[in-house]
Enzyme design. Structure first.
Site, mmCIF file in Angstrom:
data_model
loop_
_atom_site.group_PDB
_atom_site.id
_atom_site.type_symbol
_atom_site.label_atom_id
_atom_site.label_comp_id
_atom_site.label_asym_id
_atom_site.label_seq_id
_atom_site.Cartn_x
_atom_site.Cartn_y
_atom_site.Cartn_z
ATOM 1 N N LYS A 1 -57.741 -53.291 122.176
ATOM 2 C CA LYS A 1 -59.230 -53.301 122.540
ATOM 3 C C LYS A 1 -58.822 -54.675 123.591
ATOM 4 O O LYS A 1 -57.622 -55.509 123.691
ATOM 5 C CB LYS A 1 -59.931 -53.813 121.308
ATOM 6 N N ARG B 1 -63.226 -44.208 111.362
ATOM 7 C CA ARG B 1 -63.158 -42.178 110.561
ATOM 8 C C ARG B 1 -61.884 -42.055 109.838
ATOM 9 O O ARG B 1 -61.413 -40.632 109.490
ATOM 10 C CB ARG B 1 -63.550 -41.609 111.761
HETATM 11 N N1 BES Z 1 -64.698 -51.086 115.048
HETATM 12 C C1 BES Z 1 -65.373 -50.338 116.205
HETATM 13 C C2 BES Z 1 -66.253 -50.450 116.441
HETATM 14 C C3 BES Z 1 -67.251 -51.096 116.505
HETATM 15 C C4 BES Z 1 -67.210 -51.972 117.819
HETATM 16 C C5 BES Z 1 -67.505 -52.041 115.838
HETATM 17 C C6 BES Z 1 -67.904 -52.749 118.437
HETATM 18 C C7 BES Z 1 -68.312 -53.183 116.049
HETATM 19 C C8 BES Z 1 -68.394 -53.711 117.190
HETATM 20 C C9 BES Z 1 -63.995 -48.941 115.950
HETATM 21 O O1 BES Z 1 -63.211 -48.720 115.423
HETATM 22 C C10 BES Z 1 -64.141 -48.091 117.603
HETATM 23 O O2 BES Z 1 -62.831 -49.107 117.811
HETATM 24 N N2 BES Z 1 -64.820 -47.830 117.848
HETATM 25 C C11 BES Z 1 -64.303 -46.710 119.268
HETATM 26 C C12 BES Z 1 -64.467 -45.956 118.810
HETATM 27 C C13 BES Z 1 -63.869 -45.440 120.163
HETATM 28 C C14 BES Z 1 -62.942 -45.118 120.810
HETATM 29 C C15 BES Z 1 -64.196 -43.307 120.114
HETATM 30 C C16 BES Z 1 -65.862 -47.426 120.551
HETATM 31 O O3 BES Z 1 -66.992 -48.182 119.585
HETATM 32 O O4 BES Z 1 -65.709 -47.384 120.972
HETATM 33 MN MN MN Z 2 -61.613 -49.211 116.559
#
Ligand code: BES
Ligand code: MN
Ligand code: ZN
Length: 485
Positions: free
Chosen positions: A262, A336
Site C-alpha cells: 500500500k 477474502r
Molecule cells: N483492508 C483493505 C480494505 C480497506 C481499505 C479497509 C481502506 C478500510 C480502509 C483490504 O484488504 C484491501 O486492501 N482491499 C483492496 C482490494 C483491492 C486490492 C482489490 C482495496 O479495497 O483497495
Molecule cells: Mn488489503
C-alpha cells in the site's frame, strides 16, 4: 464506569441530571432553571444538554437537562442513548466524578433507563493507555452514575445492557490498540483473559493444525510475517439442540498490502483491519455475559499481512481448504483469502443454520456508502431483512448491496478456479462474490463489509473519535430478534 441505583438523592450530590423529552420540561423544575433553559434555546432535542444551578437539599448543585427528543419517535431507544451520551460528552472531563441521574418524574420505563445508561457509558469510554502527559483538565474524571427513582426492572434491564457495553468496549480496545500490541497471538490471549469466568468454549488452531487442514489461503497471507497466524473460535451454547448461528470475522491485525504494498500515507489505519474479528469477539463477550438463549459461534481468522522474503507473490496460486484453487493477483486483496478458509472451516465444523461474516474488506465500500452504513450482501432475503432491521434498531446501520452471476464471472481465472481480484468497478461486489463461492448450497449466508464503520474521524452518537465498536450491538440485536425467538 460504576453504575448504581439508589432511592433518594445522595447527601454529597454535586451534579444532578434529568432526562427531558422534546418540549416537555418537568413541572417540578425551579422557575429560574426553566427560564434559563428557554433562554438557552434548550428544546429537549436528542443529545442536547442544558446546564444551570439550583438548590437541592439546601445546597447549590449543578443541574443538567439532557434532551431525549420526540417521545413517540420510532428510534426512541437511540434517542435515549443520545441523551446519556450527551451527558458523558459534557461531563467526562468536567472535574465531576459522579452524575446523579434523577429520573423520578421522567416517566421512563426500565428498558428506557438502560438505554440512557448505555449511551452514557459508551460515550464516556476513552483509550488513554498511552497518553502519559495529559494535563489535569484533559483527564477523564467522570467515573460513576447514581440513578434515583428508577422503575422496577431497571436494574435487570441494565444488567443486559451492561453486558453489551462490555462487548462494545472490548471491541474498541482491540481495534484501537496498535499492531505491535494486537497481533494474532496477543488477540487470542486478550480473548482468553476477557472470557475468563464465562462459560464460553474457546478453540485455537495453530499453523500446523491449519496446514494439516489445508488452509493454504489463510496461511499464505500470514507467511510474510514474523507473527504466526491463528484461527480462533468462541462458542456459546445457550440454546439447546438447535443448529448454531456462526459469525466469522476478518482479523488482519495489520495490512501493509504485502508485496502489493500500500502507499505510505494513511497506512497506519490498517491497524484496524481486524475490526471484523474485533466485532465478533466483542459480540460473543456480550452474548456470553448476558447468557443469551442461543447457540452461537464466533470464528476469527487472525493474520498479519507483511512483505518479506517469504511473502506470497502476485501470480502465486494456492489451494484453499475447500479444494478450490486461487490465483493471487494482488496480495492486498488478502481479507477474502483469510475469510474463505475460515468460512469453509466453520461450515464443516459447526453445520450452521446461518453464517454471517464481518470484514473491513474493501476501500470501495467506503466510496459507495461512506461512514453511514455498512454494506450487506446476502444469498437469503429473510436473513438480509433481519440484519437490516437489527441495524436500524441498534444504530449499527446496514445497507443492502447486490450479488449476481454477471458479477461472479468477473473473478474467473484463466489459470485457476478463481482469482482474488476483479476489475476496478464494483470491487466490493466482486469481493463478496469471491466469498460466496465458499458457501455451501442451502446455507443462508450474509457478508457485512464494514470498512467505513469501525473507525471514526469525528465523534458520533455514542462514540468519540477512533474505534466505534461497530457490529457488537448489531450482532447482539440480531441474536435477540432472530435467534433467541
Ligand atoms: N483492508 C483493505 C480494505 C480497506 C481499505 C479497509 C481502506 C478500510 C480502509 C483490504 O484488504 C484491501 O486492501 N482491499 C483492496 C482490494 C483491492 C486490492 C482489490 C482495496 O479495497 O483497495
Ligand atoms: Mn488489503
Ligand atoms: Zn485488508
Amino acid at each position: 464506569m460504576k453504575i448504581s441505583f439508589t432511592d433518594s438523592l445522595p447527601a454529597d450530590t454535586k451534579l444532578v441530571a434529568h432526562v427531558v423529552s422534546k418540549g416537555a420540561l418537568p413541572d417540578s423544575l425551579e422557575n429560574v432553571l426553566a427560564a434559563g433553559a428557554k433562554a438557552a434555546r434548550f428544546k429537549g432535542n436528542a443529545g442536547q444538554v442544558f446546564e444551570g444551578f439550583a438548590e437541592r437539599n439546601g445546597k447549590v448543585v449543578r443541574i443538567a437537562l439532557a434532551g431525549s427528543g420526540d417521545k413517540d419517535a420510532g428510534d426512541r431507544m437511540a434517542k435515549l442513548e443520545k441523551a446519556g451520551a450527551g451527558l458523558a460528552a459534557k461531563y467526562s472531563t468536567s472535574g465531576e466524578s459522579t452524575v446523579v441521574l434523577d429520573i423520578s418524574d421522567s416517566g421512563l420505563g426500565a428498558e428506557e433507563v438502560a438505554a440512557v445508561l448505555l449511551g452514557l457509558r459508551l460515550r464516556n469510554w476513552r483509550h488513554d493507555t498511552y497518553r502519559t502527559k495529559l494535563k489535569e483538565e484533559q483527564k477523564k474524571t467522570l467515573e460513576a452514575v447514581k440513578i434515583v427513582g428508577a422503575p422496577t426492572g431497571a436494574e435487570t434491564a441494565w444488567a443486559d445492557a451492561e453486558a453489551v457495553a462490555e462487548g462494545v468496549e472490548f471491541t474498541r480496545e482491540l481495534v484501537a490498540e496498535p499492531a505491535n500490541k494486537v497481533y494474532p497471538l496477543s488477540f487470542v490471549r486478550k480473548v482468553r483473559e476477557r472470557f475468563d469466568g464465562t462459560e464460553a468454549e474457546i478453540t485455537v488452531l495453530d499453523e500446523e493444525q491449519m496446514e494439516e487442514l489445508g488452509m493454504n489461503a489463510l496461511l499464505g497471507v500470514g507467511q510474510g510475517s514474523e507473527q504466526p497466524s491463528r484461527l480462533l473460535a468462541v462458542r456459546w451454547n445457550g440454546g439447546g439442540a438447535e443448529r448454531p448461528t456462526v459469525f466469522v470475522g476478518k482479523g488482519v491485525t495489520f495490512d501493509t498490502g504485502g508485496i502489493s504494498l500500500k502507499p505510505g500515507p494513511g497506512m497506519g489505519d490498517m491497524k484496524w483491519d481486524m475490526g471484523g474479528a474485533g466485532a465478533v469477539a466483542g459480540a460473543m463477550l456480550a452474548l456470553a455475559k448476558r447468557k443469551a438463549k442461543a447457540n452461537v459461534v464466533g470464528v476469527m481468522g487472525l493474520v498479519e499481512n507483511m512483505p518479506d522474503g517469504k511473502a506470497q507473490r502476485p501470480g502465486d496460486i494456492v489451494k484453499s481448504m475447500s479444494g478450490q484453487t486461487i490465483e493471487i493477483l494482488n496480495t492486498d486483496a488478502e481479507g477474502r483469502l483469510v475469510l474463505c478458509d475460515a468460512l469453509h472451516w466453520a461450515q464443516k465444523e459447526y453445520r450452521p443454520d446461518r453464517i454471517i461474516d464481518f470484514a473491513t474488506l474493501t476501500g470501495a465500500m467506503i466510496i459507495a456508502l461512506g461512514n453511514e452504513h455498512g454494506g450487506v450482501f446476502a444469498n437469503d432475503d429473510s436473513l438480509a431483512d433481519d440484519l437490516l432491521s437489527a441495524g436500524r434498531q441498534s444504530g449499527d446501520k446496514l445497507w443492502r448491496m447486490p450479488l449476481g452471476p454477471a458479477y461472479d464471472k468477473l473473478i474467473d481465472s484463466p489459470i485457476a478456479d478463481i482469482k482474488n481480484i476483479g476489475p476496478r468497478p464494483a470491487a466490493s461486489v466482486t469481493a463478496a462474490q469471491f466469498l460466496q463461492r465458499f458457501i455451501e448450497d442451502g446455507t443462508a449466508w450474509a457478508h457485512c463489509d464494514i470498512a467505513g464503520m469501525v473507525w471514526a474521524d469525528k465523534p458520533g452518537a455514542t462514540w468519540g473519535k477512533g474505534a466505534t465498536g461497530f457490529g457488537v450491538r448489531l450482532i447482539d440485536r440480531f441474536v435477540r430478534e432472530t435467534v433467541e425467538k
